[in-house]
Enzyme design. Structure first.
Site, mmCIF file in Angstrom:
data_model
loop_
_atom_site.group_PDB
_atom_site.id
_atom_site.type_symbol
_atom_site.label_atom_id
_atom_site.label_comp_id
_atom_site.label_asym_id
_atom_site.label_seq_id
_atom_site.Cartn_x
_atom_site.Cartn_y
_atom_site.Cartn_z
ATOM 1 N N ASP A 161 0.837 -1.177 0.000
ATOM 2 C CA ASP A 161 0.000 0.000 0.000
ATOM 3 C C ASP A 161 0.886 1.245 0.000
ATOM 4 O O ASP A 161 2.095 1.152 -0.129
ATOM 5 C CB ASP A 161 -0.960 -0.018 1.199
ATOM 6 C CG ASP A 161 -0.212 -0.103 2.528
ATOM 7 O OD1 ASP A 161 0.965 0.278 2.553
ATOM 8 O OD2 ASP A 161 -0.805 -0.556 3.516
ATOM 9 N N ASN B 33 28.848 -52.561 60.174
ATOM 10 C CA ASN B 33 29.346 -51.968 58.930
ATOM 11 C C ASN B 33 28.996 -52.793 57.697
ATOM 12 O O ASN B 33 28.674 -52.237 56.640
ATOM 13 C CB ASN B 33 30.865 -51.776 59.003
ATOM 14 C CG ASN B 33 31.258 -50.645 59.935
ATOM 15 O OD1 ASN B 33 30.465 -49.735 60.179
ATOM 16 N ND2 ASN B 33 32.460 -50.707 60.480
ATOM 17 N N ASP C 27 24.489 -51.398 57.867
ATOM 18 C CA ASP C 27 24.585 -50.147 57.111
ATOM 19 C C ASP C 27 24.443 -50.334 55.599
ATOM 20 O O ASP C 27 23.976 -49.437 54.903
ATOM 21 C CB ASP C 27 25.930 -49.464 57.391
ATOM 22 C CG ASP C 27 26.025 -48.975 58.824
ATOM 23 O OD1 ASP C 27 24.975 -48.942 59.486
ATOM 24 O OD2 ASP C 27 27.135 -48.632 59.270
#
Length: 550
Positions: free
Chosen positions: A1, A387, A391
Protein backbone atom coordinates in the site's frame (compact mmCIF):
# COMPACT_ATOMS: atom_id res chain seq x y z
CA UNK A 1 0.00 0.00 0.00
CA UNK A 2 1.03 3.65 -0.01
CA UNK A 3 2.84 3.29 3.34
CA UNK A 4 5.24 0.77 1.86
CA UNK A 5 3.67 -2.28 3.54
CA UNK A 6 3.55 -5.41 1.42
CA UNK A 7 0.11 -6.89 0.83
CA UNK A 8 0.18 -10.61 0.03
CA UNK A 9 -2.61 -12.60 -1.55
CA UNK A 10 -1.82 -16.09 -0.38
CA UNK A 11 -2.45 -19.46 -1.88
CA UNK A 12 -2.10 -21.68 1.15
CA UNK A 13 -1.28 -25.35 0.86
CA UNK A 14 -0.98 -27.20 4.16
CA UNK A 15 0.02 -30.72 5.02
CA UNK A 16 0.83 -32.06 8.46
CA UNK A 17 3.53 -34.72 8.48
CA UNK A 18 4.27 -37.20 11.21
CA UNK A 19 7.00 -34.76 12.25
CA UNK A 20 4.52 -31.88 12.39
CA UNK A 21 5.84 -29.82 9.51
CA UNK A 22 3.36 -27.37 8.03
CA UNK A 23 4.04 -25.89 4.60
CA UNK A 24 2.76 -22.51 3.49
CA UNK A 25 3.27 -21.06 0.02
CA UNK A 26 2.97 -17.39 -0.82
CA UNK A 27 2.64 -17.12 -4.57
CA UNK A 28 -0.76 -15.97 -5.78
CA UNK A 29 0.44 -12.41 -6.24
CA UNK A 30 2.07 -9.26 -4.94
CA UNK A 31 0.72 -5.76 -4.59
CA UNK A 32 3.34 -3.12 -3.87
CA UNK A 33 2.39 0.48 -4.74
CA UNK A 34 0.30 -0.97 -7.53
CA UNK A 35 3.38 -1.55 -9.66
CA UNK A 36 3.95 -5.30 -9.42
CA UNK A 37 1.31 -7.97 -9.69
CA UNK A 38 1.85 -11.65 -10.21
CA UNK A 39 -0.16 -14.73 -11.06
CA UNK A 40 -0.06 -18.38 -10.14
CA UNK A 41 2.23 -19.29 -13.05
CA UNK A 42 5.16 -18.53 -10.76
CA UNK A 43 3.91 -21.17 -8.35
CA UNK A 44 4.15 -23.94 -10.96
CA UNK A 45 7.78 -23.13 -11.73
CA UNK A 46 8.58 -22.67 -8.04
CA UNK A 47 7.14 -26.08 -7.13
CA UNK A 48 9.05 -27.68 -9.98
CA UNK A 49 12.32 -26.21 -8.70
CA UNK A 50 11.51 -27.25 -5.13
CA UNK A 51 10.80 -30.80 -6.26
CA UNK A 52 13.85 -31.23 -8.50
CA UNK A 53 16.46 -29.28 -6.53
CA UNK A 54 15.87 -31.72 -3.72
CA UNK A 55 17.51 -34.86 -2.32
CA UNK A 56 14.62 -36.19 -0.22
CA UNK A 57 12.09 -38.83 -1.22
CA UNK A 58 8.66 -39.95 -0.10
CA UNK A 59 8.02 -43.64 -0.67
CA UNK A 60 4.48 -44.37 0.38
CA UNK A 61 4.37 -43.39 4.05
CA UNK A 62 8.13 -43.51 4.43
CA UNK A 63 9.86 -40.12 4.58
CA UNK A 64 13.56 -40.13 3.71
CA UNK A 65 15.63 -36.98 3.89
CA UNK A 66 15.69 -33.50 5.38
CA UNK A 67 12.30 -32.37 6.77
CA UNK A 68 12.50 -29.04 4.91
CA UNK A 69 13.02 -30.80 1.58
CA UNK A 70 10.32 -33.34 2.40
CA UNK A 71 7.94 -30.43 2.94
CA UNK A 72 8.69 -29.17 -0.57
CA UNK A 73 8.09 -32.61 -2.09
CA UNK A 74 4.74 -32.87 -0.31
CA UNK A 75 3.82 -29.34 -1.34
CA UNK A 76 4.41 -30.19 -5.00
CA UNK A 77 2.33 -33.34 -4.61
CA UNK A 78 -0.57 -31.29 -3.26
CA UNK A 79 -0.51 -29.35 -6.54
CA UNK A 80 -0.44 -32.60 -8.54
CA UNK A 81 3.28 -32.56 -9.29
CA UNK A 82 4.43 -36.05 -8.41
CA UNK A 83 8.03 -36.71 -7.50
CA UNK A 84 8.77 -39.91 -9.40
CA UNK A 85 7.19 -38.85 -12.70
CA UNK A 86 8.71 -35.37 -12.61
CA UNK A 87 12.21 -36.60 -11.81
CA UNK A 88 12.01 -39.17 -14.58
CA UNK A 89 10.83 -36.49 -17.02
CA UNK A 90 13.46 -33.90 -16.06
CA UNK A 91 16.64 -35.92 -15.55
CA UNK A 92 19.23 -34.57 -13.14
CA UNK A 93 22.60 -34.05 -14.80
CA UNK A 94 24.57 -32.58 -11.93
CA UNK A 95 24.30 -31.35 -8.36
CA UNK A 96 26.01 -28.63 -6.36
CA UNK A 97 25.19 -29.42 -2.71
CA UNK A 98 24.23 -26.84 -0.14
CA UNK A 99 27.03 -25.44 1.98
CA UNK A 100 27.03 -22.95 4.82
CA UNK A 101 29.12 -20.39 2.93
CA UNK A 102 26.98 -20.12 -0.24
CA UNK A 103 23.74 -20.99 1.60
CA UNK A 104 22.47 -22.29 -1.74
CA UNK A 105 21.88 -25.63 -3.47
CA UNK A 106 21.74 -26.10 -7.24
CA UNK A 107 21.00 -28.94 -9.64
CA UNK A 108 21.15 -29.18 -13.42
CA UNK A 109 18.27 -30.76 -15.41
CA UNK A 110 17.15 -31.20 -18.98
CA UNK A 111 13.80 -29.41 -19.26
CA UNK A 112 12.03 -29.68 -22.61
CA UNK A 113 15.36 -30.27 -24.33
CA UNK A 114 17.04 -27.31 -22.64
CA UNK A 115 19.56 -27.62 -19.82
CA UNK A 116 18.55 -25.52 -16.83
CA UNK A 117 20.09 -24.71 -13.47
CA UNK A 118 17.62 -24.90 -10.58
CA UNK A 119 18.65 -23.15 -7.34
CA UNK A 120 17.12 -22.82 -3.88
CA UNK A 121 18.44 -21.32 -0.68
CA UNK A 122 18.54 -18.32 1.64
CA UNK A 123 16.50 -15.51 0.02
CA UNK A 124 19.03 -12.78 0.77
CA UNK A 125 21.86 -14.78 -0.83
CA UNK A 126 19.72 -15.95 -3.74
CA UNK A 127 18.49 -12.45 -4.52
CA UNK A 128 22.10 -11.27 -4.93
CA UNK A 129 22.55 -13.91 -7.65
CA UNK A 130 19.35 -12.95 -9.54
CA UNK A 131 19.33 -10.57 -12.51
CA UNK A 132 15.74 -11.24 -13.56
CA UNK A 133 12.43 -12.37 -12.12
CA UNK A 134 9.56 -14.39 -13.51
CA UNK A 135 6.11 -12.78 -13.55
CA UNK A 136 3.07 -14.26 -15.37
CA UNK A 137 5.36 -16.12 -17.75
CA UNK A 138 7.40 -13.03 -18.54
CA UNK A 139 11.02 -12.53 -17.54
CA UNK A 140 11.69 -9.01 -16.27
CA UNK A 141 14.83 -7.33 -14.97
CA UNK A 142 15.29 -7.05 -11.21
CA UNK A 143 15.05 -3.46 -9.96
CA UNK A 144 15.08 -1.75 -6.57
CA UNK A 145 11.30 -1.96 -6.22
CA UNK A 146 11.27 -5.71 -6.78
CA UNK A 147 14.15 -6.23 -4.36
CA UNK A 148 12.16 -4.37 -1.71
CA UNK A 149 9.10 -6.50 -2.44
CA UNK A 150 11.06 -9.70 -1.89
CA UNK A 151 12.80 -8.37 1.21
CA UNK A 152 9.49 -7.32 2.76
CA UNK A 153 7.93 -10.68 1.92
CA UNK A 154 10.92 -12.45 3.44
CA UNK A 155 10.77 -10.31 6.59
CA UNK A 156 7.02 -10.74 6.91
CA UNK A 157 7.25 -14.53 6.87
CA UNK A 158 10.36 -14.55 9.04
CA UNK A 159 8.57 -12.46 11.70
CA UNK A 160 5.92 -15.20 11.79
CA UNK A 161 8.65 -17.75 12.62
CA UNK A 162 8.64 -19.18 9.09
CA UNK A 163 11.79 -20.63 7.58
CA UNK A 164 11.95 -18.92 4.21
CA UNK A 165 13.52 -20.34 1.04
CA UNK A 166 13.96 -18.58 -2.27
CA UNK A 167 13.80 -20.29 -5.70
CA UNK A 168 15.39 -19.36 -9.00
CA UNK A 169 16.59 -20.86 -12.30
CA UNK A 170 18.34 -20.08 -15.57
CA UNK A 171 19.04 -21.72 -18.92
CA UNK A 172 22.59 -23.00 -19.37
CA UNK A 173 22.85 -23.53 -23.09
CA UNK A 174 25.67 -25.98 -23.86
CA UNK A 175 26.30 -27.35 -20.40
CA UNK A 176 29.34 -29.63 -20.15
CA UNK A 177 30.09 -30.12 -16.48
CA UNK A 178 31.41 -26.57 -16.16
CA UNK A 179 32.15 -24.97 -12.83
CA UNK A 180 29.17 -23.78 -10.86
CA UNK A 181 28.02 -20.29 -11.79
CA UNK A 182 25.09 -19.27 -9.62
CA UNK A 183 24.59 -15.87 -11.21
CA UNK A 184 22.21 -14.10 -13.61
CA UNK A 185 19.42 -16.25 -12.20
CA UNK A 186 15.68 -15.74 -12.72
CA UNK A 187 13.93 -15.27 -9.37
CA UNK A 188 10.73 -17.29 -9.09
CA UNK A 189 9.35 -16.93 -5.58
CA UNK A 190 9.52 -17.64 -1.87
CA UNK A 191 8.26 -20.50 0.28
CA UNK A 192 7.68 -20.14 4.00
CA UNK A 193 7.91 -23.32 6.04
CA UNK A 194 7.09 -23.54 9.71
CA UNK A 195 8.31 -26.31 11.96
CA UNK A 196 6.10 -25.58 14.97
CA UNK A 197 7.80 -26.31 18.26
CA UNK A 198 6.23 -29.08 20.27
CA UNK A 199 4.23 -27.75 23.17
CA UNK A 200 6.26 -29.81 25.61
CA UNK A 201 9.43 -28.01 24.48
CA UNK A 202 8.17 -24.68 25.82
CA UNK A 203 7.56 -26.24 29.21
CA UNK A 204 10.97 -27.99 29.07
CA UNK A 205 12.69 -24.64 28.46
CA UNK A 206 10.83 -23.12 31.42
CA UNK A 207 12.11 -26.02 33.55
CA UNK A 208 15.64 -25.34 32.29
CA UNK A 209 15.39 -21.68 33.31
CA UNK A 210 14.14 -22.63 36.77
CA UNK A 211 17.03 -25.07 37.05
CA UNK A 212 19.59 -22.39 36.19
CA UNK A 213 20.24 -23.88 32.75
CA UNK A 214 20.60 -21.41 29.90
CA UNK A 215 19.20 -22.53 26.55
CA UNK A 216 20.92 -21.10 23.46
CA UNK A 217 19.63 -21.61 19.92
CA UNK A 218 22.18 -21.85 17.11
CA UNK A 219 20.64 -22.02 13.64
CA UNK A 220 21.22 -21.39 9.98
CA UNK A 221 17.87 -19.63 9.70
CA UNK A 222 17.49 -15.91 9.11
CA UNK A 223 18.00 -13.79 12.22
CA UNK A 224 14.40 -12.57 12.10
CA UNK A 225 13.04 -16.12 11.85
CA UNK A 226 15.33 -17.34 14.63
CA UNK A 227 14.34 -14.41 16.87
CA UNK A 228 10.63 -15.07 16.34
CA UNK A 229 11.06 -18.74 17.24
CA UNK A 230 13.26 -17.79 20.20
CA UNK A 231 10.59 -15.44 21.55
CA UNK A 232 7.87 -18.04 21.07
CA UNK A 233 9.88 -20.62 23.01
CA UNK A 234 10.91 -18.21 25.76
CA UNK A 235 14.60 -18.39 24.82
CA UNK A 236 14.74 -14.73 23.82
CA UNK A 237 13.47 -11.94 26.07
CA UNK A 238 14.11 -8.29 26.74
CA UNK A 239 17.37 -9.05 28.54
CA UNK A 240 18.92 -11.27 25.87
CA UNK A 241 20.09 -10.64 22.31
CA UNK A 242 20.25 -12.30 18.89
CA UNK A 243 23.36 -12.25 16.71
CA UNK A 244 23.96 -13.27 13.11
CA UNK A 245 27.11 -14.83 11.73
CA UNK A 246 27.95 -11.62 9.86
CA UNK A 247 27.71 -9.62 13.09
CA UNK A 248 29.93 -12.12 14.88
CA UNK A 249 32.63 -11.67 12.23
CA UNK A 250 32.69 -7.91 12.93
CA UNK A 251 33.35 -8.35 16.66
CA UNK A 252 36.69 -8.51 18.41
CA UNK A 253 37.29 -11.46 20.71
CA UNK A 254 36.73 -9.45 23.94
CA UNK A 255 33.53 -7.96 22.47
CA UNK A 256 32.32 -11.42 21.48
CA UNK A 257 33.02 -12.77 24.98
CA UNK A 258 30.93 -9.97 26.46
CA UNK A 259 28.03 -10.53 24.05
CA UNK A 260 28.01 -14.33 24.30
CA UNK A 261 26.99 -13.95 27.95
CA UNK A 262 23.71 -12.27 26.95
CA UNK A 263 23.07 -13.74 23.47
CA UNK A 264 20.62 -16.63 23.37
CA UNK A 265 20.00 -16.80 19.61
CA UNK A 266 22.71 -17.16 16.95
CA UNK A 267 21.48 -17.10 13.35
CA UNK A 268 23.00 -17.65 9.91
CA UNK A 269 26.06 -19.23 11.47
CA UNK A 270 28.79 -21.33 9.88
CA UNK A 271 30.42 -24.42 11.42
CA UNK A 272 33.32 -22.22 12.48
CA UNK A 273 30.93 -19.91 14.30
CA UNK A 274 29.50 -22.85 16.24
CA UNK A 275 32.94 -23.80 17.53
CA UNK A 276 33.63 -20.14 18.38
CA UNK A 277 30.38 -19.94 20.38
CA UNK A 278 31.12 -23.11 22.37
CA UNK A 279 34.69 -22.00 23.09
CA UNK A 280 33.50 -18.54 24.17
CA UNK A 281 30.94 -20.05 26.55
CA UNK A 282 33.64 -22.25 28.04
CA UNK A 283 35.97 -19.24 28.43
CA UNK A 284 33.26 -17.46 30.41
CA UNK A 285 33.09 -20.40 32.81
CA UNK A 286 30.03 -22.15 31.41
CA UNK A 287 29.65 -25.92 31.09
CA UNK A 288 28.28 -26.35 27.58
CA UNK A 289 26.25 -29.15 26.06
CA UNK A 290 25.95 -28.91 22.28
CA UNK A 291 23.38 -30.73 20.15
CA UNK A 292 23.74 -31.37 16.43
CA UNK A 293 23.00 -33.78 13.62
CA UNK A 294 25.06 -32.80 10.58
CA UNK A 295 28.66 -33.26 9.45
CA UNK A 296 29.21 -29.55 9.98
CA UNK A 297 28.20 -29.89 13.62
CA UNK A 298 30.96 -32.41 14.40
CA UNK A 299 33.69 -29.87 15.39
CA UNK A 300 31.36 -28.09 17.83
CA UNK A 301 30.12 -31.41 19.25
CA UNK A 302 33.73 -32.40 19.86
CA UNK A 303 34.57 -29.07 21.47
CA UNK A 304 31.60 -29.01 23.84
CA UNK A 305 31.84 -30.45 27.34
CA UNK A 306 29.02 -32.82 26.38
CA UNK A 307 28.28 -33.33 22.67
CA UNK A 308 24.80 -34.71 21.98
CA UNK A 309 24.10 -36.13 18.51
CA UNK A 310 20.65 -36.87 17.11
CA UNK A 311 19.99 -40.60 16.91
CA UNK A 312 17.32 -40.43 14.17
CA UNK A 313 18.42 -37.60 11.86
CA UNK A 314 22.07 -37.49 12.90
CA UNK A 315 24.88 -38.42 10.54
CA UNK A 316 27.46 -41.05 11.43
CA UNK A 317 30.10 -38.31 11.65
CA UNK A 318 28.11 -36.36 14.25
CA UNK A 319 27.44 -39.52 16.26
CA UNK A 320 31.15 -40.39 16.30
CA UNK A 321 32.06 -36.88 17.47
CA UNK A 322 29.44 -36.78 20.23
CA UNK A 323 29.62 -38.04 23.80
CA UNK A 324 25.94 -39.04 23.84
CA UNK A 325 23.30 -39.95 21.26
CA UNK A 326 19.70 -38.79 21.69
CA UNK A 327 17.63 -41.69 20.42
CA UNK A 328 14.34 -39.82 19.98
CA UNK A 329 15.72 -36.41 18.82
CA UNK A 330 13.54 -34.71 21.43
CA UNK A 331 14.76 -31.75 23.48
CA UNK A 332 12.56 -32.74 26.41
CA UNK A 333 14.54 -35.97 26.70
CA UNK A 334 17.66 -33.90 27.40
CA UNK A 335 15.85 -32.08 30.19
CA UNK A 336 14.63 -35.39 31.59
CA UNK A 337 18.20 -36.71 31.48
CA UNK A 338 19.41 -33.65 33.41
CA UNK A 339 16.68 -34.26 35.97
CA UNK A 340 17.65 -37.93 36.24
CA UNK A 341 21.29 -36.91 36.67
CA UNK A 342 20.35 -34.57 39.50
CA UNK A 343 18.37 -37.34 41.18
CA UNK A 344 21.35 -39.71 40.90
CA UNK A 345 23.72 -37.07 42.30
CA UNK A 346 21.31 -36.33 45.14
CA UNK A 347 21.07 -40.03 45.97
CA UNK A 348 24.85 -40.35 45.96
CA UNK A 349 24.99 -37.54 48.50
CA UNK A 350 22.35 -39.26 50.61
CA UNK A 351 24.08 -42.62 50.91
CA UNK A 352 27.52 -41.05 51.25
CA UNK A 353 26.23 -38.82 54.02
CA UNK A 354 24.52 -41.77 55.68
CA UNK A 355 27.56 -44.04 55.59
CA UNK A 356 30.02 -41.32 56.65
CA UNK A 357 27.83 -40.23 59.56
CA UNK A 358 27.55 -43.87 60.70
CA UNK A 359 31.30 -44.34 60.69
CA UNK A 360 32.02 -40.96 62.27
CA UNK A 361 29.44 -41.77 64.95
CA UNK A 362 31.08 -45.12 65.71
CA UNK A 363 34.56 -43.57 65.93
CA UNK A 364 33.26 -40.73 68.10
CA UNK A 365 31.42 -43.24 70.30
CA UNK A 366 34.50 -45.31 71.07
CA UNK A 367 36.68 -42.21 71.45
CA UNK A 368 34.37 -40.54 74.00
CA UNK A 369 33.82 -43.80 75.91
CA UNK A 370 37.56 -44.32 76.24
CA UNK A 371 38.03 -40.71 77.39
CA UNK A 372 35.44 -41.39 80.09
CA UNK A 373 37.23 -44.58 81.04
CA UNK A 374 34.21 -46.75 80.17
CA UNK A 375 36.01 -49.10 77.82
CA UNK A 376 34.65 -49.90 74.36
CA UNK A 377 30.82 -49.95 74.07
CA UNK A 378 31.06 -52.24 71.03
CA UNK A 379 33.07 -55.37 70.43
CA UNK A 380 35.06 -55.73 67.17
CA UNK A 381 32.73 -58.42 65.77
CA UNK A 382 29.73 -56.21 66.54
CA UNK A 383 31.32 -53.24 64.70
CA UNK A 384 32.04 -55.53 61.72
CA UNK A 385 28.41 -56.71 61.69
CA UNK A 386 27.14 -53.13 61.79
CA UNK A 387 29.35 -51.97 58.93
CA UNK A 388 28.87 -54.97 56.64
CA UNK A 389 25.22 -55.88 57.26
CA UNK A 390 23.26 -53.17 59.04
CA UNK A 391 24.58 -50.15 57.11
CA UNK A 392 24.99 -51.61 53.61
CA UNK A 393 21.39 -52.51 52.71
CA UNK A 394 19.87 -49.14 53.75
CA UNK A 395 22.65 -47.34 51.86
CA UNK A 396 21.82 -49.27 48.67
CA UNK A 397 18.14 -48.40 49.18
CA UNK A 398 18.99 -44.70 49.54
CA UNK A 399 20.82 -44.88 46.23
CA UNK A 400 17.51 -45.80 44.56
CA UNK A 401 15.42 -43.10 46.20
CA UNK A 402 12.83 -41.45 43.90
CA UNK A 403 13.19 -37.80 42.96
CA UNK A 404 12.22 -35.15 45.46
CA UNK A 405 9.88 -32.25 44.60
CA UNK A 406 11.74 -29.22 43.30
CA UNK A 407 14.82 -31.07 42.10
CA UNK A 408 14.79 -28.87 38.96
CA UNK A 409 14.25 -25.67 40.93
CA UNK A 410 17.83 -25.55 42.18
CA UNK A 411 20.91 -23.94 40.68
CA UNK A 412 23.45 -26.24 38.97
CA UNK A 413 26.15 -27.64 41.19
CA UNK A 414 29.73 -26.53 40.72
CA UNK A 415 31.53 -29.50 39.10
CA UNK A 416 34.55 -28.77 41.29
CA UNK A 417 32.50 -28.81 44.50
CA UNK A 418 33.04 -31.63 46.97
CA UNK A 419 30.21 -34.05 47.66
CA UNK A 420 30.81 -33.60 51.38
CA UNK A 421 30.18 -29.85 51.45
CA UNK A 422 29.45 -27.56 54.39
CA UNK A 423 25.76 -28.52 54.58
CA UNK A 424 26.53 -32.22 54.57
CA UNK A 425 29.29 -31.73 57.13
CA UNK A 426 26.76 -30.04 59.46
CA UNK A 427 24.32 -32.92 58.99
CA UNK A 428 27.04 -35.52 59.57
CA UNK A 429 28.13 -33.71 62.75
CA UNK A 430 24.60 -33.53 64.13
CA UNK A 431 23.83 -37.16 63.37
CA UNK A 432 27.17 -38.45 64.69
CA UNK A 433 26.75 -36.54 67.96
CA UNK A 434 23.17 -37.73 68.51
CA UNK A 435 24.13 -41.31 67.61
CA UNK A 436 27.04 -41.17 70.05
CA UNK A 437 24.83 -39.70 72.76
CA UNK A 438 22.12 -42.36 72.34
CA UNK A 439 24.55 -45.29 72.36
CA UNK A 440 26.56 -43.95 75.32
CA UNK A 441 23.38 -43.59 77.37
CA UNK A 442 22.28 -47.08 76.36
CA UNK A 443 25.70 -48.55 77.19
CA UNK A 444 25.77 -46.85 80.57
CA UNK A 445 22.26 -48.08 81.46
CA UNK A 446 23.03 -51.64 80.38
CA UNK A 447 26.41 -51.80 82.10
CA UNK A 448 25.71 -50.06 85.39
CA UNK A 449 21.96 -50.05 86.01
CA UNK A 450 20.52 -53.20 84.41
CA UNK A 451 23.23 -55.81 84.16
CA UNK A 452 26.11 -54.66 86.24
CA UNK A 453 28.59 -56.12 83.74
CA UNK A 454 30.17 -55.05 80.44
CA UNK A 455 28.46 -57.64 78.17
CA UNK A 456 25.04 -56.28 79.09
CA UNK A 457 26.33 -52.79 78.25
CA UNK A 458 27.68 -54.06 74.91
CA UNK A 459 24.34 -55.69 74.13
CA UNK A 460 22.41 -52.52 74.96
CA UNK A 461 24.80 -50.42 72.83
CA UNK A 462 24.60 -52.97 69.98
CA UNK A 463 20.77 -52.86 69.93
CA UNK A 464 20.65 -49.05 70.13
CA UNK A 465 23.20 -48.34 67.41
CA UNK A 466 21.55 -50.76 64.96
CA UNK A 467 18.05 -49.44 65.59
CA UNK A 468 19.38 -45.86 65.52
CA UNK A 469 20.98 -46.29 62.12
CA UNK A 470 17.97 -48.10 60.67
CA UNK A 471 15.56 -45.42 61.91
CA UNK A 472 17.89 -42.66 60.69
CA UNK A 473 17.73 -44.09 57.16
CA UNK A 474 14.21 -42.67 56.91
CA UNK A 475 15.50 -39.21 57.81
CA UNK A 476 18.36 -39.55 55.30
CA UNK A 477 15.85 -39.87 52.42
CA UNK A 478 15.96 -36.08 52.07
CA UNK A 479 18.54 -33.46 52.99
CA UNK A 480 15.96 -30.71 53.38
CA UNK A 481 12.42 -32.12 53.64
CA UNK A 482 11.50 -33.33 57.12
CA UNK A 483 10.10 -36.79 57.63
CA UNK A 484 6.81 -35.23 58.71
CA UNK A 485 6.28 -33.70 55.25
CA UNK A 486 6.81 -36.89 53.28
CA UNK A 487 5.43 -40.38 53.18
CA UNK A 488 8.13 -42.07 55.29
CA UNK A 489 7.35 -45.53 53.96
CA UNK A 490 7.12 -44.76 50.20
CA UNK A 491 10.57 -46.23 49.49
CA UNK A 492 9.84 -49.94 49.67
CA UNK A 493 13.51 -50.89 49.49
CA UNK A 494 14.21 -48.97 52.69
CA UNK A 495 11.27 -50.71 54.34
CA UNK A 496 12.64 -54.10 53.27
CA UNK A 497 16.12 -53.11 54.50
CA UNK A 498 14.73 -52.05 57.88
CA UNK A 499 12.71 -55.26 58.26
CA UNK A 500 15.77 -57.32 57.31
CA UNK A 501 17.98 -55.35 59.72
CA UNK A 502 15.60 -55.73 62.66
CA UNK A 503 15.10 -59.44 61.91
CA UNK A 504 18.84 -60.07 61.85
CA UNK A 505 19.19 -58.08 65.08
CA UNK A 506 16.68 -60.34 66.85
CA UNK A 507 18.50 -63.42 65.56
CA UNK A 508 21.89 -62.15 66.71
CA UNK A 509 20.56 -61.18 70.17
CA UNK A 510 18.18 -64.04 70.97
CA UNK A 511 19.10 -67.17 68.95
CA UNK A 512 21.26 -69.49 71.06
CA UNK A 513 24.65 -70.23 69.61
CA UNK A 514 24.64 -67.16 67.39
CA UNK A 515 24.31 -64.80 70.36
CA UNK A 516 27.31 -66.54 71.90
CA UNK A 517 29.45 -65.55 68.91
CA UNK A 518 28.41 -61.90 69.31
CA UNK A 519 28.56 -61.96 73.15
CA UNK A 520 24.89 -60.99 73.38
CA UNK A 521 23.86 -64.12 75.31
CA UNK A 522 22.83 -62.14 78.38
CA UNK A 523 19.72 -62.23 80.56
CA UNK A 524 17.86 -59.66 78.46
CA UNK A 525 14.24 -59.05 79.40
CA UNK A 526 11.65 -57.64 77.02
CA UNK A 527 11.62 -54.34 78.92
CA UNK A 528 15.37 -54.07 78.60
CA UNK A 529 15.19 -54.70 74.87
CA UNK A 530 12.39 -52.12 74.50
CA UNK A 531 14.47 -49.51 76.35
CA UNK A 532 17.55 -50.04 74.19
CA UNK A 533 15.32 -50.15 71.10
CA UNK A 534 13.57 -46.87 72.05
CA UNK A 535 16.86 -45.02 72.49
CA UNK A 536 17.42 -45.69 68.76
CA UNK A 537 14.95 -42.88 67.96
CA UNK A 538 17.42 -40.26 69.22
CA UNK A 539 19.63 -40.32 66.05
CA UNK A 540 16.45 -39.92 63.95
CA UNK A 541 15.65 -36.80 65.97
CA UNK A 542 19.21 -35.53 65.36
CA UNK A 543 18.86 -35.98 61.62
CA UNK A 544 15.63 -33.98 61.56
CA UNK A 545 17.14 -31.28 63.76
CA UNK A 546 20.07 -30.94 61.36
CA UNK A 547 17.63 -30.11 58.52
CA UNK A 548 16.10 -27.30 60.57
CA UNK A 549 19.53 -26.01 61.59
CA UNK A 550 20.76 -25.90 57.97
Amino acid sequence: DKTGTLTQNKMVVKRIFDNNIIVEVTGQGYDFNGEIKGGSSNVDKLLEIGLLCNDSTINGKTLIGDPTELALVTLAAKKGLMQKETRNKFKRLDEFPFDSDRKLMSTVHTVDGVKQLYTKGAPDQLLKACKYYLLDGEIKPVDATFVKVVELANQGMAHNALRVLGFAYKELGDYKDVNLEENDLIFTGLVGIIDPPREEVKEAIKICHRAGIRVVMITGDHKTTASAIGKELGILDGKTKALSGEEIDQLSHPEFLDLVRVTNVFARVSPNHKVMIVKALQETGEISSMTGDGVNDAPALKQANIGVAMGITGTDVSKEAADMILMDDNFTTIVEAVEEGRVIYSNIRKFVGFLVSCNVGEVLLIFVAMLLGWGSPLLPIQILWINLVTDSFPAFALGLEKKEPGVMDKEPIDPNASIVDKKMAIAIGFQAVFLTLAVLVSYYIGKTIVGGHEYMGNTFAFITIITGELFRTYSARSESITIFKMNPFSNKLINYSAILGFTLLLIVVFVPGINTIFNTNVDLKFGHFALAFGLGFIPLFGGELAKLFK
